[in-house]
Design a protein around this motif. Sequence first.
Motif, PDB file in Angstrom:
ATOM      1  N   PRO A 123      10.390  76.549  15.101  1.00 31.52           N
ATOM      2  CA  PRO A 123      11.380  76.489  16.511  1.00 31.52           C
ATOM      3  C   PRO A 123      11.867  77.776  16.833  1.00 31.52           C
ATOM      4  N   ASP A 124      11.886  77.269  18.163  1.00 27.13           N
ATOM      5  CA  ASP A 124      12.734  79.197  19.101  1.00 27.13           C
ATOM      6  C   ASP A 124      13.594  79.805  18.733  1.00 27.13           C
ATOM      7  N   PRO A 125      13.397  80.399  17.976  1.00 26.31           N
ATOM      8  CA  PRO A 125      15.124  80.919  17.010  1.00 26.31           C
ATOM      9  C   PRO A 125      16.981  80.536  17.922  1.00 26.31           C
ATOM     10  N   GLU A 126      16.559  80.712  18.919  1.00 30.23           N
ATOM     11  CA  GLU A 126      17.607  80.585  19.688  1.00 30.23           C
ATOM     12  C   GLU A 126      18.184  79.263  20.365  1.00 30.23           C
ATOM     13  N   HIS A 127      16.930  78.271  20.174  1.00 27.63           N
ATOM     14  CA  HIS A 127      16.414  76.676  20.107  1.00 27.63           C
ATOM     15  C   HIS A 127      16.400  76.618  21.829  1.00 27.63           C
ATOM     16  N   ARG A 128      16.119  77.593  22.659  1.00 26.53           N
ATOM     17  CA  ARG A 128      16.075  77.564  23.836  1.00 26.53           C
ATOM     18  C   ARG A 128      15.197  76.331  25.032  1.00 26.53           C
ATOM     19  N   SER A 129      15.071  76.001  25.512  1.00 26.15           N
ATOM     20  CA  SER A 129      14.523  75.183  26.299  1.00 26.15           C
ATOM     21  C   SER A 129      13.126  75.240  26.843  1.00 26.15           C
ATOM     22  N   LEU A 146       3.679  68.820  22.630  1.00 29.36           N
ATOM     23  CA  LEU A 146       5.214  68.172  22.776  1.00 29.36           C
ATOM     24  C   LEU A 146       5.412  69.782  23.143  1.00 29.36           C
ATOM     25  N   GLN A 147       6.516  69.467  24.042  1.00 28.48           N
ATOM     26  CA  GLN A 147       7.635  70.180  24.318  1.00 28.48           C
ATOM     27  C   GLN A 147       8.691  69.907  24.294  1.00 28.48           C
ATOM     28  N   GLU A 148       9.638  70.898  24.083  1.00 25.45           N
ATOM     29  CA  GLU A 148      10.894  70.531  24.066  1.00 25.45           C
ATOM     30  C   GLU A 148      11.625  71.396  25.432  1.00 25.45           C
ATOM     31  N   ILE A 149      11.825  70.002  26.042  1.00 16.35           N
ATOM     32  CA  ILE A 149      12.956  70.892  27.590  1.00 16.35           C
ATOM     33  C   ILE A 149      14.079  69.976  27.296  1.00 16.35           C
ATOM     34  N   THR A 150      15.641  70.686  28.129  1.00 17.19           N
ATOM     35  CA  THR A 150      16.649  69.894  27.899  1.00 17.19           C
ATOM     36  C   THR A 150      17.701  70.184  28.739  1.00 17.19           C
ATOM     37  N   THR A 151      16.931  71.956  29.630  1.00 16.63           N
ATOM     38  CA  THR A 151      17.567  71.761  30.670  1.00 16.63           C
ATOM     39  C   THR A 151      15.942  72.788  31.601  1.00 16.63           C
ATOM     40  N   ARG A 152      16.308  71.954  32.997  1.00 15.16           N
ATOM     41  CA  ARG A 152      15.450  72.188  33.651  1.00 15.16           C
ATOM     42  C   ARG A 152      15.552  73.581  33.560  1.00 15.16           C
ATOM     43  N   LEU A 153      14.676  74.361  35.033  1.00 15.85           N
ATOM     44  CA  LEU A 153      14.857  75.351  35.369  1.00 15.85           C
ATOM     45  C   LEU A 153      15.263  75.458  37.049  1.00 15.85           C
ATOM     46  N   PRO A 154      16.173  75.714  37.596  1.00 14.22           N
ATOM     47  CA  PRO A 154      16.437  75.681  38.982  1.00 14.22           C
ATOM     48  C   PRO A 154      15.410  75.541  39.908  1.00 14.22           C
ATOM     49  N   GLY A 155      15.321  74.810  40.437  1.00 15.79           N
ATOM     50  CA  GLY A 155      14.351  73.437  41.828  1.00 15.79           C
ATOM     51  C   GLY A 155      13.623  72.712  40.707  1.00 15.79           C
ATOM     52  N   ARG A 156      13.100  72.317  39.251  1.00 17.56           N
ATOM     53  CA  ARG A 156      12.577  71.902  39.121  1.00 17.56           C
ATOM     54  C   ARG A 156      12.648  70.327  38.914  1.00 17.56           C
TER      55      ARG A 156
END
Length: 215
Positions: A123-129, A146-156
Amino acid sequence: MSSNLDLKLEIVIIPVSDIDRAKQFYGDKLGWRLDADYDNGSDFRVIQFTPPGSACSVIFGRNVTAAAPGSAQGLYLIVSDLAAARKDLLTRGVPVTEVFHGEAAHDGPDEPYLFGRIRVAGPDPEHRSYRSFVSFQDPDGNGWLLQEITTRLPGRIDSAATSFASVADLAGSLRRAAAAHGQHEARTGGKYDENWPDWYAEYMVREQDGKDLPR
């Protein structure tokens, strides 16, 4: 075209060679919801499935598309817990890759989820969304990510219409809000916050909208 006109992506066509085999894979194996199976008895058949929590469906069938079977690639399924989603696929007997992340050419805040040309193990070393993936294929070789998203980008996300795709997504958001609120209470001297429901709600909406989180 008016910016006030809603355009909802609802159908994606996937090309398959064996309709019944694909139906068994997406329905019996993956457990997606069967919405339709229409057959005119001669030259046309269309089957529609919807992934759990999705507003968009897939269709396949006879004389539905001229694309070569297996040519649909890079089909994204968004999850909030990649490890749990991968475990579920394995439990269903679906071959799936190990978790990987993409190597981006320019790794910065404005380039948060480039899948890239190179898959890096783990996984991404910093476990970023947006940064971590697994992939699998259907029997024809159509490729899913399959893409892991926990925090959306602004405006999404429309903050006036915040929604959650599943009970698991809502529970995950609540857990993250609870952990952040515990830190908030610690910073304010450990006093009980009577307005914690409002704080949770603000946190969850801001997280989905990609805005700065309350402290």
